[in-house]
Motif scaffolding. Structure first.
Motif, PDB file in Angstrom:
ATOM      1  N   SER A 293     -45.838 -22.929  -9.101  1.00 40.97           N
ATOM      2  CA  SER A 293     -46.179 -21.650  -8.472  1.00 40.97           C
ATOM      3  C   SER A 293     -45.056 -21.159  -7.575  1.00 40.97           C
ATOM      4  O   SER A 293     -44.780 -19.952  -7.498  1.00 40.97           O
ATOM      5  CB  SER A 293     -47.470 -21.802  -7.657  1.00 40.97           C
TER       6      SER A 293
ATOM      7  N   ASN B  49     -50.147 -19.841 -10.823  1.00 36.76           N
ATOM      8  CA  ASN B  49     -51.140 -19.235  -9.936  1.00 36.76           C
ATOM      9  C   ASN B  49     -52.489 -19.121 -10.643  1.00 36.76           C
ATOM     10  O   ASN B  49     -53.548 -19.312 -10.034  1.00 36.76           O
ATOM     11  CB  ASN B  49     -50.668 -17.850  -9.487  1.00 36.76           C
TER      12      ASN B  49
ATOM     13  N   ASP C  43     -54.087 -22.425 -10.573  1.00 42.31           N
ATOM     14  CA  ASP C  43     -54.642 -22.651  -9.240  1.00 42.31           C
ATOM     15  C   ASP C  43     -56.000 -21.978  -9.102  1.00 42.31           C
ATOM     16  O   ASP C  43     -56.964 -22.563  -8.586  1.00 42.31           O
ATOM     17  CB  ASP C  43     -53.669 -22.116  -8.179  1.00 42.31           C
TER      18      ASP C  43
END
Length: 568
Positions: A431, A453, A456
């Protein structure tokens, strides 16, 4: 007496090890032996020679300065003696002798060695099929096969080709036949997808669709039972059908050439391949091995890894050459990076696919993102699809695979992750990965950062979703399955599907959801879709906050869905 290093095998690893050692130890004697008369060539370039991209076979044997890597070249330029058409028949480890046979004359002799390198490579996996010895059936195991195939093509005697196996070489050969020569080409693969074990079924289907657009046909989940012909191949038979063929390429993988090592008692894998440590030493400290005949460590889970690639062999060869000279260099293992050109697309990856990660025991999930490979406003942008595989508990990145029209851009992203793999990178590492930025080359938030991301968000249960394969399952069962399909694009984008499926396709633009959410059922799962999956993710966050309990985002949106299933 000068130290004598003998190197068995002279395609990739052997020449690199021999020349590296000789550069460091000019006083030593190096003998390189190979059972073929054509050696030190770029085997991975064979499909491109067959296609005509590489015009002459000799180009696969030349240096960047157009010098042919033959016996005089190695003797005069590198100081290495080469014995071609010579087979190592036995290694006497106790007395440090290699028994050899001249394949031209049949004469046998013995070479003494102080240190030994085994770089015998791998051989094509034989399927034992009836008819595999017919004229016109090839395993593409060496340059002689390549030249014979090319000769047949240029004579105009080949109109239909069958390729058995949809791995790298099989697909590259299929492209070579269909693209440059217009040969009617069919690929038969026992697995239900192309590039099995390398990419997910979704990425594989996208690549397959592109190849089918270029007139390559596929028979997946089929097994070849026999090859037929009257002296020369005429057809390939599976339980489902008979396919006419003027040429057959069998590309069913390779197996390590470890017989000479196994016979002399070196430690070998039960599945084949010579075991080596991080210095590329075998179980005998005076003998090194590497390349396609060796087993190395998988950097993802530490398991034994067989990875037959020319790039791997060259890097290992340098390590071996240095260690032959007394240095202490290491080759820690590999994560399995790959790339393959498929007409106007490229597929590439590193590490494990989702299926591979789960098979290895990881509690893994994957996310899929489609995004421009450079600034969205730059005119030469192309859309890239990346899939990232992560471990739920540790948040470790286990693999990244992708497909794109700009192959160099895709390979650059994969290489960036590959460089991290031995450090066990987490989602946060990718990221925040620093990449070079300029609009002609990347977006300000690079696709690598963006897919991390997305991972995540998936790990934190913010982005809950599925790929196009699951969406297609929902859609095919739309009459019986109680789900609500919600298109969150602007009305103009959604209109064609609204008109075609008014009873199933619903549209509320993402920005209007706060005002119109009461139009949506709360007792049914909501399946969201937009162009790329970005707005549908924003819509999912909104709907979660509004009390909807089962909202599912379609990763990659319509862009991936259309590449996966052309009827959308």
């Amino acid at each position: 007496m000068a130290e004598h290093v003998v190197v068995i095998g002279a395609v990739a690893l052997g020449p690199k090890a021999a020349c590296r050692f000789k550069r460091i130890r000019q006083d030593a004697k190096v003998t390189l032996i190979d059972r073929d008369d054509i050696f030190s060539y770029g085997g991975c370039g064979i499909p491109y020679y067959v296609s005509g991209d590489v015009s002459e076979s000799s180009q696969l044997r030349t240096t960047a300065y157009h010098m042919v890597r033959d016996e005089p070249f190695f003797k005069d330029i590198k100081g290495v003696d080469v014995m071609s058409m010579t087979e190592a028949t036995k290694i006497d480890r106790e007395n440090k002798k290699v028994h050899i046979k001249d394949l031209r004359t049949g004469n046998e002799s013995v070479l003494d060695y102080d240190q030994l390198v085994i770089g015998t490579g791998a051989k094509p996996r034989k399927l034992g099929l009836p008819g595999e010895d017919l004229e016109g059936v090839y395993y593409v195991g060496n340059m002689h096969d390549a030249e014979t195939i090319k000769d047949g093509i240029t004579k105009g005697t080949i109109g239909k080709a069958v390729v058995v196996g949809a791995g790298f070489i099989g697909l590259e050969m299929a492209e070579a036949f269909a693209d440059m020569w217009g040969i009617e080409t069919t690929v038969v693969e026992i697995a239900p997808q192309i590039l099995p074990r390398m990419v997910s079924p979704v990425l594989a289907k996208m690549a397959q669709n592109h190849m089918e657009e270029q007139d390559v046909s596929f028979r997946l989940g089929q097994t070849v039972t026999r090859i037929e012909g009257d002296g020369k191949v005429q057809r390939v038979v599976t339980p489902e059908e008979t396919i006419e063929a003027d040429i057959v390429i069998i590309s069913a993988g390779v197996v390590p050439n470890d017989k000479v090592a196994r016979d002399c008692g070196l430690e070998c894998s039960e599945r084949g391949g010579i075991m080596v440590d991080e210095t590329m030493r075998t179980s005998d400290p005076a003998i090194f091995s590497g390349g396609d005949c060796a087993i190395i460590k998988n950097l993802i889970d530490g398991s034994p890894l067989f990875l037959p690639m020319g790039s791997m062999a060259n890097r290992q060869g340098r390590v071996i050459g240095s260690n032959l000279a007394g240095r202490k260099e290491t080759f820690p293992g590999a994560a399995g990076s790959f790339c393959v050109k498929l007409f106007e697309k490229a597929a590439a990856g590193v590490g494990m696919s989702l299926a591979g990660a789960r098979q290895a025991g990881f509690d893994a999930l994957s996310v899929m993102l489609i995004m421009a490979d450079r600034a969205h406003f730059y005119p030469t942008k192309d859309m890239m699809v990346l899939e990232m595989v992560v471990d739920r508990d540790s948040r470790r990145v286990l693999g990244v695979q992708g497909i794109s029209g700009n192959g160099d851009a895709l390979v650059g992203r994969v290489n960036a992750v590959a460089a991290l793999m031995k450090y066990k990178p987490t989602v946060e590492d990718v990221s925040n990965l620093e990449v070079a930025y300029s609009p002609p080359y990347a977006a300000a938030m690079d696709i690598l950062n963006a897919v991390a991301n997305m991972a995540d968000n998936a790990l934190s249960d913010m982005n809950r979703g599925h790929g196009p394969d699951t969406f297609v399952e929902y859609w095919n069962n739309r009459e019986s399955e109680e789900v609500c399909f919600l298109d969150v694009r602007e009305e103009a984008d959604a209109e064609p599907l609204l008109e075609k499926h008014p009873e199933h396709w619903h549209n509320i633009p993402q920005g209007e959801i706060p005002k119109r959410f009461e139009e949506l059922p709360k007792d049914k799962p909501l399946v969201l879709i937009c162009n790329t999956g970005a707005r549908s993710f924003e819509a999912q966050v909104m709907l979660d906050a509004l009390g909807f309990k089962d909202v599912r985002n379609t990763q990659g949106g319509m862009a991936v869905l259309k590449a996966y299933a052309s009827d959308f």
